[in-house]
Design a protein around this motif. Structure first.
Motif, PDB file in Angstrom:
ATOM      1  N   ILE A 219      79.950  62.549  17.292  1.00  0.00           N
ATOM      2  CA  ILE A 219      80.117  61.803  18.482  1.00  0.00           C
ATOM      3  C   ILE A 219      79.864  62.732  19.626  1.00  0.00           C
ATOM      4  CG2 ILE A 219      82.020  60.620  19.686  1.00  0.00           C
ATOM      5  CD1 ILE A 219      81.134  59.256  16.896  1.00  0.00           C
ATOM      6  N   VAL A 220      78.899  62.553  20.536  1.00  0.00           N
ATOM      7  CA  VAL A 220      78.459  63.467  21.551  1.00  0.00           C
ATOM      8  C   VAL A 220      78.136  62.638  23.175  1.00  0.00           C
ATOM      9  CG1 VAL A 220      76.565  65.079  22.072  1.00  0.00           C
ATOM     10  CG2 VAL A 220      76.944  64.754  19.785  1.00  0.00           C
ATOM     11  N   PRO A 221      79.364  62.526  23.666  1.00  0.00           N
ATOM     12  CA  PRO A 221      79.309  61.643  24.786  1.00  0.00           C
ATOM     13  C   PRO A 221      78.153  62.077  25.888  1.00  0.00           C
ATOM     14  CG  PRO A 221      81.742  62.571  24.473  1.00  0.00           C
ATOM     15  CD  PRO A 221      80.693  63.230  23.519  1.00  0.00           C
ATOM     16  N   GLU A 222      77.812  63.227  25.965  1.00  0.00           N
ATOM     17  CA  GLU A 222      76.943  63.723  26.894  1.00  0.00           C
ATOM     18  C   GLU A 222      75.418  63.204  26.424  1.00  0.00           C
ATOM     19  OE1 GLU A 222      77.598  64.644  30.150  1.00  0.00           O
ATOM     20  OE2 GLU A 222      79.504  64.368  29.986  1.00  0.00           O
ATOM     21  N   ALA A 223      75.134  62.563  27.524  1.00  0.00           N
ATOM     22  CA  ALA A 223      73.514  62.399  27.067  1.00  0.00           C
ATOM     23  C   ALA A 223      72.520  63.364  27.064  1.00  0.00           C
ATOM     24  CB  ALA A 223      72.991  61.266  27.993  1.00  0.00           C
ATOM     25  N   SER A 224      72.724  64.366  27.832  1.00  0.00           N
ATOM     26  CA  SER A 224      71.992  65.594  27.933  1.00  0.00           C
ATOM     27  C   SER A 224      72.169  66.560  26.452  1.00  0.00           C
ATOM     28  CB  SER A 224      72.112  66.730  29.073  1.00  0.00           C
ATOM     29  OG  SER A 224      73.607  66.833  29.141  1.00  0.00           O
ATOM     30  N   PRO A 239      69.872  56.789  17.590  1.00  0.00           N
ATOM     31  CA  PRO A 239      69.761  55.361  17.466  1.00  0.00           C
ATOM     32  C   PRO A 239      70.059  54.349  18.854  1.00  0.00           C
ATOM     33  CG  PRO A 239      71.806  55.792  16.714  1.00  0.00           C
ATOM     34  CD  PRO A 239      71.293  57.185  16.999  1.00  0.00           C
ATOM     35  N   ASN A 240      69.368  53.572  19.035  1.00  0.00           N
ATOM     36  CA  ASN A 240      69.589  52.186  19.852  1.00  0.00           C
ATOM     37  C   ASN A 240      69.891  53.042  21.319  1.00  0.00           C
ATOM     38  OD1 ASN A 240      69.503  50.554  17.651  1.00  0.00           O
ATOM     39  ND2 ASN A 240      71.682  50.349  17.451  1.00  0.00           N
ATOM     40  N   ILE A 241      68.858  53.450  21.617  1.00  0.00           N
ATOM     41  CA  ILE A 241      69.118  54.365  23.140  1.00  0.00           C
ATOM     42  C   ILE A 241      68.405  53.475  24.103  1.00  0.00           C
ATOM     43  CG2 ILE A 241      69.158  56.649  22.131  1.00  0.00           C
ATOM     44  CD1 ILE A 241      66.195  57.006  22.747  1.00  0.00           C
ATOM     45  N   ASP A 242      68.784  53.497  25.275  1.00  0.00           N
ATOM     46  CA  ASP A 242      68.139  52.849  26.375  1.00  0.00           C
ATOM     47  C   ASP A 242      66.914  53.336  27.104  1.00  0.00           C
ATOM     48  OD1 ASP A 242      68.823  54.871  28.166  1.00  0.00           O
ATOM     49  OD2 ASP A 242      71.099  54.153  28.614  1.00  0.00           O
ATOM     50  N   SER A 243      66.353  52.694  28.049  1.00  0.00           N
ATOM     51  CA  SER A 243      65.149  53.135  28.359  1.00  0.00           C
ATOM     52  C   SER A 243      65.072  54.478  29.211  1.00  0.00           C
ATOM     53  CB  SER A 243      64.394  52.090  29.508  1.00  0.00           C
ATOM     54  OG  SER A 243      64.398  50.715  28.763  1.00  0.00           O
ATOM     55  N   ALA A 244      66.142  54.726  29.866  1.00  0.00           N
ATOM     56  CA  ALA A 244      66.230  55.890  30.743  1.00  0.00           C
ATOM     57  C   ALA A 244      66.343  57.187  29.783  1.00  0.00           C
ATOM     58  CB  ALA A 244      67.647  55.886  31.597  1.00  0.00           C
ATOM     59  N   THR A 245      67.017  57.176  28.634  1.00  0.00           N
ATOM     60  CA  THR A 245      66.902  58.220  27.839  1.00  0.00           C
ATOM     61  C   THR A 245      65.596  58.186  27.205  1.00  0.00           C
ATOM     62  OG1 THR A 245      69.310  57.727  27.086  1.00  0.00           O
ATOM     63  CG2 THR A 245      68.177  59.110  25.539  1.00  0.00           C
ATOM     64  N   ALA A 246      65.019  56.928  26.886  1.00  0.00           N
ATOM     65  CA  ALA A 246      63.518  57.150  26.220  1.00  0.00           C
ATOM     66  C   ALA A 246      62.615  57.742  27.021  1.00  0.00           C
ATOM     67  CB  ALA A 246      63.187  55.525  25.834  1.00  0.00           C
ATOM     68  N   VAL A 247      62.585  57.494  28.365  1.00  0.00           N
ATOM     69  CA  VAL A 247      61.876  58.184  29.256  1.00  0.00           C
ATOM     70  C   VAL A 247      61.768  59.632  29.291  1.00  0.00           C
ATOM     71  CG1 VAL A 247      61.359  58.477  32.019  1.00  0.00           C
ATOM     72  CG2 VAL A 247      61.720  56.004  30.835  1.00  0.00           C
ATOM     73  N   THR A 248      63.085  60.106  28.967  1.00  0.00           N
ATOM     74  CA  THR A 248      63.251  61.653  29.350  1.00  0.00           C
ATOM     75  C   THR A 248      63.024  62.389  27.835  1.00  0.00           C
ATOM     76  OG1 THR A 248      65.511  61.585  28.329  1.00  0.00           O
ATOM     77  CG2 THR A 248      65.375  61.339  30.812  1.00  0.00           C
ATOM     78  N   TYR A 476      65.291  51.462  21.769  1.00  0.00           N
ATOM     79  CA  TYR A 476      64.447  52.568  21.148  1.00  0.00           C
ATOM     80  C   TYR A 476      65.442  53.246  20.456  1.00  0.00           C
ATOM     81  CZ  TYR A 476      61.461  52.065  25.249  1.00  0.00           C
ATOM     82  OH  TYR A 476      60.404  51.537  26.082  1.00  0.00           O
ATOM     83  N   THR A 477      64.852  53.943  19.400  1.00  0.00           N
ATOM     84  CA  THR A 477      65.457  54.873  18.137  1.00  0.00           C
ATOM     85  C   THR A 477      64.393  56.116  18.428  1.00  0.00           C
ATOM     86  OG1 THR A 477      66.946  53.528  16.901  1.00  0.00           O
ATOM     87  CG2 THR A 477      66.204  55.310  16.131  1.00  0.00           C
ATOM     88  N   ALA A 478      64.950  57.508  18.787  1.00  0.00           N
ATOM     89  CA  ALA A 478      64.145  58.500  18.670  1.00  0.00           C
ATOM     90  C   ALA A 478      64.628  59.170  17.411  1.00  0.00           C
ATOM     91  CB  ALA A 478      64.811  59.245  19.849  1.00  0.00           C
ATOM     92  N   THR A 479      63.683  59.677  16.787  1.00  0.00           N
ATOM     93  CA  THR A 479      63.853  60.656  15.408  1.00  0.00           C
ATOM     94  C   THR A 479      63.026  61.882  15.611  1.00  0.00           C
ATOM     95  OG1 THR A 479      61.921  59.350  14.195  1.00  0.00           O
ATOM     96  CG2 THR A 479      63.877  58.560  14.023  1.00  0.00           C
TER      97      THR A 479
END
Length: 504
Positions: A219-224, A239-248, A476-479
């Motif tokens: 559980i990591v509340p901070e996106a950064s 998992p299941n991240i939004d577009s803003a996170t995917a862009v970064t 998106y899911t980032a791995t």
């Protein structure tokens, strides 16, 4: 600190087998933004719950990454010619995490629990056409319907099966804290606001799965912090991240982005039992005042589609939003609509905002700015998840901003939300014509007739309904490098954690 632990862990033999399997002897480290409010899938249906419980529970059917219904605990089924009787044959050799064997009685007890008003399950209206559930053999269950239901097999993916003693309460197990399913992973440990760990289930019916020893949801509340952790290898998956996170994350070395169309949508929900939303003209003016194209650019970085009642991913069903007369994105027209309805002063209301999802907060802020230019006076009340959910369930809001999950059939989007008896109709919305169309759409089996029904529903609900649909984003899911086998699913299911491996 309270720590919840499973009463059953993977056997020593399974642990040894995994340890000697090279890449499979791993804990998959997943980072997510919020703790679930509970783990009982019959009651808690928020994304934070379904994310973690996806590998724990299974239903009679499942949805694959192509959004097709596939067998799960039911290996096969037959349907009568009149569409009123479904006979399911259960898999042999399926064991629950408490050691009991799956049989037809467990399915009957599960359906009874979900349909019991005392349970208060948001899933109840998904299966309210099921009139009777009977064990017609140890491994055979017969469902009798009151009316044909074209979407039944899709809806059954949401009704996860639990042991009969758990379903009827006689075991004393609290599913909110001690989930018991048949999936490839079983509940291991929950350290609140820190992590939830699932361990490989030794007796899973598919002996070749899962491919890792454990999955830990950090559980990591901070996106950064989540993003840095992924780039440094602390975490294996977001998992299941939004577009803003995917862009970064696009330019981050050794990170892979998996993408699909999200069936979920952002929305502003309105309580029609309270002013000002008891007036359909006000609801239409809200829709007119929202510039969805602008919102898609500002919140989703262009990686989304303006939203109507059905996802554009449902290509055979969804109407283009250009067909909705109230989707003008025109503040002057919205003000004129309010004036014609007798509102001379700015129309004030408060939006409860699900503060644990940044996309929702961002969307609410954009909507606030747009509507304040369109004859409204909008206040945002950003809430933590538990308070938001409680107010939502109790219809304790004028309006709210959130995300709603989607399904592969229009019935899954519309019936439980807009029917006067719908189990997630927290809006107090009731329209006899809508009810009639929803019943007809559910029971009609001719595709062209269903298409016509759902077209009428979309046209009416887009402007007169209790929801201002905002956008359907890309999901998106980032791995990290070394993670193999995972597939992202548009309904946000984490089913494919069962086939995911991590290289050492």
């Amino acid at each position: 600190m309270t720590v919840f632990r499973s009463v059953m862990l993977a056997s020593a033999a399974t642990a040894l087998a995994l340890a000697t399997a090279g890449a499979s002897a791993q804990t998959l480290q997943v980072a997510t933004d919020q703790s679930p409010v509970g783990l009982d899938r019959h009651v808690a249906t928020a994304f934070s719950t379904t994310l973690i419980t996806g590998p724990i529970y299974e239903g009679l059917t499942a949805t694959d990454s192509g959004l097709q219904v596939i067998p799960a605990l039911a290996e096969s089924w037959t349907v009568s010619e009149d569409g009123l009787t479904y006979v399911f044959t259960l898999r042999d050799g399926v064991t629950f995490h408490d050691g009991s064997a799956l049989d037809a009685a467990d399915v009957v007890a599960t359906f009874t629990r979900v349909q019991d008003e005392a349970t208060g399950s948001p899933l109840a209206s998904r299966i309210n056409m099921v009139e009777n559930v009977e064990a017609t053999g140890d491994n055979e269950v017969t469902l009798t319907l009151s009316t044909p239901a074209a979407a039944l097999l899709s809806e059954l993916t949401t009704v996860v099966i639990v042991p009969s003693e758990v379903a009827d309460g006689s075991s004393g197990v609290d599913l909110q804290r001690q989930p018991v399913g048949t999936g490839p992973f079983q509940f291991g440990e929950w350290v609140p606001d820190t992590y939830i760990e699932l361990t490989a289930f030794a007796d899973y019916w598919d002996s070749e799965l899962p491919l890792v020893e454990a999955v830990r949801f950090n559980i990591v509340p901070e996106a950064s912090t989540r993003q840095v952790g992924l780039s440094t290898g602390t975490y294996d998956m977001l998992p299941n991240i939004d577009s803003a996170t995917a862009v970064t994350l696009q330019a981050t070395p050794n990170v892979t982005l998996l993408q699909t169309a999200d069936l979920a949508y952002s929305l502003i929900g309105m309580n029609v039992a309270e002013a000002p939303f008891d007036d359909p003209a006000v609801r239409a003016a809200v829709n007119m005042g929202i510039n969805r194209d602008q919102l898609v650019e500002a919140v989703y970085f262009g990686q989304a589609e303006p939203g109507g009642p059905l996802s554009p991913a449902l290509e055979e069903w969804a109407l283009p939003v250009a067909e909705f007369s109230c989707y003008g994105g025109d503040p002057a027209a919205a003000q004129q609509m309010l004036a014609e309805a007798g509102y001379t002063d700015p129309v004030a209301f408060t939006i409860n905002v699900l503060g644990s999802l940044q996309t929702v907060v961002d969307a609410a802020q954009v909507v606030q700015a747009q509507l304040n230019e369109a004859g409204f006076d909008v206040t945002l009340n950003v809430q933590e998840q538990g308070t938001f959910v409680q107010d939502w369930r109790n219809s304790n809001f004028q309006a709210f901003a959130s995300l709603n999950g989607g399904r592969t059939d229009p019935d899954g989007y519309l019936y439980r939300t807009f029917h006067s008896g719908g189990s997630t109709n927290v809006f107090n919305y009731a329209d006899a014509q809508v009810d009639e169309w929803l019943e007809a759409g559910r029971s009609e089996v001719d595709p062209s007739e269903r298409e016509a029904i759902y077209a009428q529903l979309q046209e009416k609900l887009a402007c007169e309904g209790p929801i201002a649909h905002l956008a359907y984003g890309d999901l998106y899911t980032a791995t990290t490098e070394g993670v193999e086998g995972y597939e992202v699913v548009g309904d946000r299911s984490t089913r494919y954690l069962r086939q995911t491996s991590v290289a050492q």
